[in-house]
Design an enzyme around this catalytic site. Structure first.
Site, PDB file in Angstrom:
ATOM      1  N   ASP A 167     -13.782  -1.414   2.685  1.00 16.83           N
ATOM      2  CA  ASP A 167     -13.189  -1.464   3.866  1.00 16.83           C
ATOM      3  C   ASP A 167     -13.741  -0.658   5.176  1.00 16.83           C
ATOM      4  O   ASP A 167     -14.591  -1.768   5.791  1.00 16.83           O
ATOM      5  CB  ASP A 167     -11.718  -0.726   3.721  1.00 16.83           C
ATOM      6  CG  ASP A 167     -10.753  -0.656   4.924  1.00 16.83           C
ATOM      7  OD1 ASP A 167     -11.208  -1.145   5.812  1.00 16.83           O
ATOM      8  OD2 ASP A 167      -9.859  -0.173   4.593  1.00 16.83           O
ATOM      9  N   ASN A 218     -10.082   5.931   1.151  1.00 18.88           N
ATOM     10  CA  ASN A 218     -10.304   6.263   2.613  1.00 18.88           C
ATOM     11  C   ASN A 218     -11.394   6.972   2.833  1.00 18.88           C
ATOM     12  O   ASN A 218     -11.213   8.178   3.620  1.00 18.88           O
ATOM     13  CB  ASN A 218      -9.019   6.543   3.464  1.00 18.88           C
ATOM     14  CG  ASN A 218      -8.345   5.276   3.503  1.00 18.88           C
ATOM     15  OD1 ASN A 218      -7.080   5.501   2.883  1.00 18.88           O
ATOM     16  ND2 ASN A 218      -8.372   4.395   4.401  1.00 18.88           N
ATOM     17  N   SER A 228       1.041  -1.206  -0.100  1.00 23.77           N
ATOM     18  CA  SER A 228       0.069   0.097   0.002  1.00 23.77           C
ATOM     19  C   SER A 228       0.949   1.280   0.123  1.00 23.77           C
ATOM     20  O   SER A 228       1.738   1.485   0.994  1.00 23.77           O
ATOM     21  CB  SER A 228      -0.898   0.069   1.132  1.00 23.77           C
ATOM     22  OG  SER A 228      -1.502   1.068   1.466  1.00 23.77           O
ATOM     23  N   LYS A 237      -1.164  -0.970  -4.360  1.00 28.65           N
ATOM     24  CA  LYS A 237      -2.332  -0.127  -4.154  1.00 28.65           C
ATOM     25  C   LYS A 237      -1.841   1.426  -3.950  1.00 28.65           C
ATOM     26  O   LYS A 237      -0.845   1.607  -3.201  1.00 28.65           O
ATOM     27  CB  LYS A 237      -2.849  -0.669  -2.758  1.00 28.65           C
ATOM     28  CG  LYS A 237      -3.874   0.227  -2.083  1.00 28.65           C
ATOM     29  CD  LYS A 237      -4.869  -0.524  -0.926  1.00 28.65           C
ATOM     30  CE  LYS A 237      -4.850   0.276   0.393  1.00 28.65           C
ATOM     31  NZ  LYS A 237      -5.659  -0.519   1.201  1.00 28.65           N
ATOM     32  N   LEU A 238      -2.708   2.264  -4.306  1.00 27.06           N
ATOM     33  CA  LEU A 238      -2.127   3.639  -4.210  1.00 27.06           C
ATOM     34  C   LEU A 238      -3.336   4.273  -3.574  1.00 27.06           C
ATOM     35  O   LEU A 238      -4.489   3.981  -3.871  1.00 27.06           O
ATOM     36  CB  LEU A 238      -2.084   4.526  -5.845  1.00 27.06           C
ATOM     37  CG  LEU A 238      -1.254   4.008  -6.768  1.00 27.06           C
ATOM     38  CD1 LEU A 238      -1.193   4.714  -8.049  1.00 27.06           C
ATOM     39  CD2 LEU A 238       0.364   3.625  -5.991  1.00 27.06           C
ATOM     40  N   LYS A 239      -2.934   5.318  -2.553  1.00 24.82           N
ATOM     41  CA  LYS A 239      -3.807   5.856  -1.644  1.00 24.82           C
ATOM     42  C   LYS A 239      -4.049   7.126  -2.665  1.00 24.82           C
ATOM     43  O   LYS A 239      -3.112   7.846  -3.372  1.00 24.82           O
ATOM     44  CB  LYS A 239      -3.052   6.435  -0.357  1.00 24.82           C
ATOM     45  CG  LYS A 239      -2.805   5.434   0.444  1.00 24.82           C
ATOM     46  CD  LYS A 239      -4.221   4.714   0.929  1.00 24.82           C
ATOM     47  CE  LYS A 239      -4.030   3.714   2.267  1.00 24.82           C
ATOM     48  NZ  LYS A 239      -5.163   3.232   2.535  1.00 24.82           N
ATOM     49  N   ASP A 292      -7.063   3.280  -3.119  1.00 21.95           N
ATOM     50  CA  ASP A 292      -7.994   3.268  -1.991  1.00 21.95           C
ATOM     51  C   ASP A 292      -7.985   4.757  -1.420  1.00 21.95           C
ATOM     52  O   ASP A 292      -7.227   5.478  -1.179  1.00 21.95           O
ATOM     53  CB  ASP A 292      -7.007   2.585  -0.739  1.00 21.95           C
ATOM     54  CG  ASP A 292      -7.904   2.482   0.613  1.00 21.95           C
ATOM     55  OD1 ASP A 292      -8.985   2.995   0.636  1.00 21.95           O
ATOM     56  OD2 ASP A 292      -7.332   1.847   1.555  1.00 21.95           O
ATOM     57  N   LYS A 310     -10.290  -6.915   7.494  1.00 21.34           N
ATOM     58  CA  LYS A 310      -9.202  -6.805   8.574  1.00 21.34           C
ATOM     59  C   LYS A 310      -9.833  -7.258   9.931  1.00 21.34           C
ATOM     60  O   LYS A 310     -10.836  -6.706  10.214  1.00 21.34           O
ATOM     61  CB  LYS A 310      -9.072  -5.017   8.868  1.00 21.34           C
ATOM     62  CG  LYS A 310      -8.356  -4.344   7.460  1.00 21.34           C
ATOM     63  CD  LYS A 310      -8.234  -2.953   7.866  1.00 21.34           C
ATOM     64  CE  LYS A 310      -7.721  -2.176   6.620  1.00 21.34           C
ATOM     65  NZ  LYS A 310      -7.589  -0.696   6.860  1.00 21.34           N
ATOM     66  N   GLY A 332      -4.578  -4.236   5.787  1.00 23.85           N
ATOM     67  CA  GLY A 332      -3.478  -4.249   7.018  1.00 23.85           C
ATOM     68  C   GLY A 332      -3.860  -3.032   7.591  1.00 23.85           C
ATOM     69  O   GLY A 332      -4.256  -1.906   7.371  1.00 23.85           O
ATOM     70  N   GLU A 364     -11.245   1.195  -3.478  1.00 23.48           N
ATOM     71  CA  GLU A 364     -11.458   0.907  -2.204  1.00 23.48           C
ATOM     72  C   GLU A 364     -12.288   2.199  -1.602  1.00 23.48           C
ATOM     73  O   GLU A 364     -11.403   3.035  -1.465  1.00 23.48           O
ATOM     74  CB  GLU A 364     -10.250   0.363  -1.587  1.00 23.48           C
ATOM     75  CG  GLU A 364     -10.468  -0.117  -0.022  1.00 23.48           C
ATOM     76  CD  GLU A 364      -9.033  -0.548   0.629  1.00 23.48           C
ATOM     77  OE1 GLU A 364      -8.318  -0.932  -0.386  1.00 23.48           O
ATOM     78  OE2 GLU A 364      -9.097  -0.657   1.696  1.00 23.48           O
TER      79      GLU A 364
HETATM   80  O1  OSB Z   1      -7.382   1.735   4.233  1.00 26.17           O
HETATM   81  O2  OSB Z   1      -6.378  -0.161   4.102  1.00 26.17           O
HETATM   82  C1  OSB Z   1      -6.479   1.333   4.768  1.00 26.17           C
HETATM   83  C2  OSB Z   1      -3.250   1.699   6.919  1.00 26.17           C
HETATM   84  C3  OSB Z   1      -3.819   2.161   8.240  1.00 26.17           C
HETATM   85  C4  OSB Z   1      -5.357   2.518   8.142  1.00 26.17           C
HETATM   86  C5  OSB Z   1      -5.947   2.052   6.870  1.00 26.17           C
HETATM   87  C6  OSB Z   1      -5.656   1.532   5.789  1.00 26.17           C
HETATM   88  C7  OSB Z   1      -4.105   1.371   5.729  1.00 26.17           C
HETATM   89  C8  OSB Z   1      -3.256   0.720   4.536  1.00 26.17           C
HETATM   90  C9  OSB Z   1      -2.093   0.003   4.955  1.00 26.17           C
HETATM   91  O3  OSB Z   1      -3.699   0.551   3.578  1.00 26.17           O
HETATM   92  C10 OSB Z   1      -1.739  -1.514   4.761  1.00 26.17           C
HETATM   93  C11 OSB Z   1      -0.580  -2.087   5.495  1.00 26.17           C
HETATM   94  O4  OSB Z   1      -0.641  -2.355   6.536  1.00 26.17           O
HETATM   95  O5  OSB Z   1       0.225  -2.382   4.506  1.00 26.17           O
HETATM   96 MG    MG Z   2      -8.526   0.781   3.100  1.00 24.91          MG
END
Ligand code: OSB
Ligand code: MG
Length: 369
Positions: free
Chosen positions: A240, A192, A136, A162-164, A190, A264, A292, A215
């Site tokens: 998520d 969020n 990620s 995976k790109l935020k 992702d 998760k 994660g 996501e």
């Molecule tokens: O949205 O998946 C998420 C980390 C912290 C909180 C939310 C997210 C994440 C990650 C990191 O995307 C995933 C990782 O542990 O490598």
């Molecule tokens: Mg996520």
């Protein structure tokens, strides 16, 4: 078995690189570890994945710590013949606080399975001894820095990226990464929860990049906008933050708000509920993958056991230790051809290294019963 003591230990681990998402940026991982000892000589470790602040999820570290201390630990310690399978039912009267519940369930499971000599992977029904994993990638200051980061991860062998994303950091970085690394790269994004329903036309433009999934673009409780987006997009929608239980998963799938689920354990209340979501999804052909939360080696070990179940057909956010920490509290997990080995020792199959654990510890409290 009966719980004899519960140790609540906070550790602070500096991240090798700051991790920025649409909800914030972090330089360190502060984690809460739960160590359970039982009267039959069992010892088990759990990890609470709550973050310092309630931005990704309503729960936060010091709150989850208090919930464990005041309600969860005393409830479980009062049971004279405790079995891990009973933990979710025993903790049900406490509302929400899935991250606290997951941590103490993991510790009880670990203690029970260590005494039995059974690995968590075997107990959950794992079918793979290693799993392909993804990485990620946080939001970076510049596009150049993003390409450099992705290039480094691909060199290390990660097969899925995976790109935020967030408004202002979406089409351009995704196009650049796709053009730089080719159509064969398994790429996903992702958000969020950074978008709103009025962004649906904009998000449709992501379809041209052949993404594995998008996501959680919208708010956790906005299943309806996810449904509307899913109906207009070729790219599969994955949830998520919206999924906090097997019931949430069933509802979201029935509504067609998503076609893929990120599992998760911390978010859904534990490894047993995670397996229920896996079973529900596999029975209807819905792919799942393991998310994660920048876990320490303890949570990473348990997540690998879960990700080895047959329905986890997409690579998880379970990267090698070196992607997160220069020095973890356990022996490092090392990438081998884009894969991580699933621990096969009793329980979660790994223990903290005493010196590393001591070095990372910021507080310890022991509750005895
Ligand atoms: O949205 O998946 C998420 C980390 C912290 C909180 C939310 C997210 C994440 C990650 C990191 O995307 C995933 C990782 O542990 O490598
Ligand atoms: Mg996520």
């Amino acid at each position: 078995m009966r719980i004899h003591s519960v140790e609540l230990r906070e550790v602070a681990l500096p991240l090798v690189t700051p991790f920025r998402t649409s909800v914030g940026s972090q330089d360190d991982r502060n984690a809460l570890l739960v160590k359970v000892t039982t009267t039959d000589g069992g010892v088990g470790w759990g990890e609470c994945v709550a973050e310092d602040d309630p931005y990704y999820f309503p729960e936060y570290l010091s709150g989850e710590r208090e919930v464990i201390q005041r309600w969860l630990a005393p409830t479980l310690a009062a049971v004279t013949d405790l079995r891990a399978a009973q933990v979710p039912g025993l903790l049900r009267p406490v509302r929400a606080h899935t991250m606290a519940k997951s941590a103490i369930e993991m510790a009880v499971l670990d203690a029970e399975l260590r005494v039995l000599g059974v690995s968590l992977a075997q107990h959950l029904g794992a079918v793979n001894s290693s799993v392909p994993v993804g990485v990620s990638v946080g939001i970076t200051d510049t596009l150049d820095a993003l390409v450099e980061a992705v290039a480094g991860y691909l060199e290390e062998g990660y097969g899925r990226v995976k790109l935020k994303i967030e408004p202002g950091w979406d089409l351009e970085p995704v196009r650049l990464v796709r053009e730089s690394f080719g159509d064969d790269l398994a790429l996903q994004v992702d958000a969020n929860t950074a978008y709103g329903p009025s962004d649906i036309p904009h998000l449709r433009r992501l379809d041209e990049f052949g993404l594995v999934l998008i996501e959680q673009p919208f708010a956790p409780d906005d299943l309806d906008s996810h449904r509307r987006l899913a109906a207009r997009l070729d790219t599969p929608v994955c949830l998520d933050e919206s999924i906090r239980s097997a019931r949430d998963a069933a509802t979201a799938l029935r509504m067609e708000a998503c076609s893929i689920i990120n599992i998760k354990p911390g978010r859904v209340g534990g490894y047993l509920e995670s397996r229920r979501i896996h079973d529900l999804c596999t029975s209807t052909g819905v792919p799942v993958w393991c998310g994660g939360m920048l876990e320490t080696g303890l949570g990473r070990a348990a997540n690998l056991a879960l990700a080895a179940l047959p329905g986890f057909t997409l690579p998880g956010d379970i990267s090698a230790t070196a992607r997160y920490y220069a020095r973890d509290i356990t022996a490092p997990f090392v990438l081998d051809n884009g894969r991580l080995r699933v621990p096969d020792g009793p329980g979660i199959g790994i223990e903290p290294d005493p010196a590393s654990l001591e070095a990372a510890t910021t507080s310890v409290e022991v509750l005895t019963y």
